[in-house]
Design a protein around this motif. Sequence first.
Motif, PDB file in Angstrom:
ATOM      1  N   GLU A 253      96.348  69.538  37.641  1.00  0.00           N
ATOM      2  CA  GLU A 253      95.577  70.759  37.233  1.00  0.00           C
ATOM      3  C   GLU A 253      94.262  70.223  36.807  1.00  0.00           C
ATOM      4  OE1 GLU A 253      97.809  73.566  35.091  1.00  0.00           O
ATOM      5  OE2 GLU A 253      98.884  73.022  36.049  1.00  0.00           O
ATOM      6  N   ARG A 254      94.271  69.614  35.969  1.00  0.00           N
ATOM      7  CA  ARG A 254      92.442  69.864  35.551  1.00  0.00           C
ATOM      8  C   ARG A 254      91.876  68.637  36.516  1.00  0.00           C
ATOM      9  NH1 ARG A 254      88.019  69.407  35.668  1.00  0.00           N
ATOM     10  NH2 ARG A 254      86.260  69.761  33.469  1.00  0.00           N
ATOM     11  N   ARG A 255      92.869  67.925  36.963  1.00  0.00           N
ATOM     12  CA  ARG A 255      92.219  66.679  37.661  1.00  0.00           C
ATOM     13  C   ARG A 255      90.568  67.133  39.141  1.00  0.00           C
ATOM     14  NH1 ARG A 255      95.942  63.572  35.348  1.00  0.00           N
ATOM     15  NH2 ARG A 255      96.857  63.360  37.416  1.00  0.00           N
ATOM     16  N   LEU A 256      92.320  68.492  39.291  1.00  0.00           N
ATOM     17  CA  LEU A 256      91.704  69.502  40.936  1.00  0.00           C
ATOM     18  C   LEU A 256      90.739  69.985  40.428  1.00  0.00           C
ATOM     19  CD1 LEU A 256      95.422  69.243  42.625  1.00  0.00           C
ATOM     20  CD2 LEU A 256      93.200  67.580  43.298  1.00  0.00           C
ATOM     21  N   HIS A 257      90.741  70.831  39.948  1.00  0.00           N
ATOM     22  CA  HIS A 257      90.267  72.257  39.557  1.00  0.00           C
ATOM     23  C   HIS A 257      89.633  71.773  37.745  1.00  0.00           C
ATOM     24  CE1 HIS A 257      92.758  73.771  42.506  1.00  0.00           C
ATOM     25  NE2 HIS A 257      93.260  73.312  41.762  1.00  0.00           N
ATOM     26  N   MET A 258      88.464  73.186  37.960  1.00  0.00           N
ATOM     27  CA  MET A 258      87.635  73.063  36.967  1.00  0.00           C
ATOM     28  C   MET A 258      87.818  74.829  36.034  1.00  0.00           C
ATOM     29  SD  MET A 258      83.879  74.682  38.978  1.00  0.00           S
ATOM     30  CE  MET A 258      83.732  75.471  40.247  1.00  0.00           C
ATOM     31  N   PRO A 259      87.670  74.181  35.001  1.00  0.00           N
ATOM     32  CA  PRO A 259      88.096  75.623  34.184  1.00  0.00           C
ATOM     33  C   PRO A 259      87.337  75.978  33.734  1.00  0.00           C
ATOM     34  CG  PRO A 259      88.188  73.645  33.414  1.00  0.00           C
ATOM     35  CD  PRO A 259      88.297  73.022  34.116  1.00  0.00           C
TER      36      PRO A 259
END
Length: 227
Positions: free
Chosen positions: A165-171
């Motif tokens: 999830e983090r490798r694909l999207h920015m928090p």
Amino acid sequence: MSQLDVILFTHFHVDHSADFPTLIFSSWFEERDRPLPVYGPAGNSLMPSTVGFVHAFFNDRNGIYRYLSELLVPEEKGSYKLQPHNVVERAESSAVFRSEHLSGYAARVIHGSVPALAWRVEIGGKSIVFSGDTNGEGAGLVHLAKDADLFIAHNAVPEGATGVERRLHMPPSVIGQIAQEAQVKRLVLSHRMLRTLGKVQGTQSEISKNFSGPVAFANDLDCFPVR
């Protein structure tokens, strides 16, 4: 459809592209009489290029919807033609698309191994930037969003996301950092998902650590389960 200037794809994950043939089919019920440019990323071993994506639907030999091939094949009669283009690396100040009404600029962004773009649209003296799906790495998005009137960023994961999830999207914290570095005037959080549902207050708090401008949450929840 009759007034649409251009279609701009960020990437070809199914939730960002599956409605394309239906949208194009709707043009049959309107009086469009000019070409429709379609711009998006080049492909790789996992994803089609924009040209390949469009041709896979409408080419006259083995297209999924080849009965609509008059929208694509130059020799066939029809009211207008689709004009697909693969976007390649270019100078930051160079427009990918320009018409009488608007200009479109693109920057490559990181979304795992999927070719992906962010877009800047300038129209009527205003600028709107769409982040698309990205983990926020690299300087391309900041440069593209510089001084934008509206920055539409994807709020697909909450703060503290890890793994795929983090490798694909920015928090949210990264969204706030980019908005601040780019000095955007207004931020809209879009592409919200079940995993960010109920986290508005925490999201707002993380963003405000870096970005002090106005923030709005789009009412566009994408109802995908948390994996």
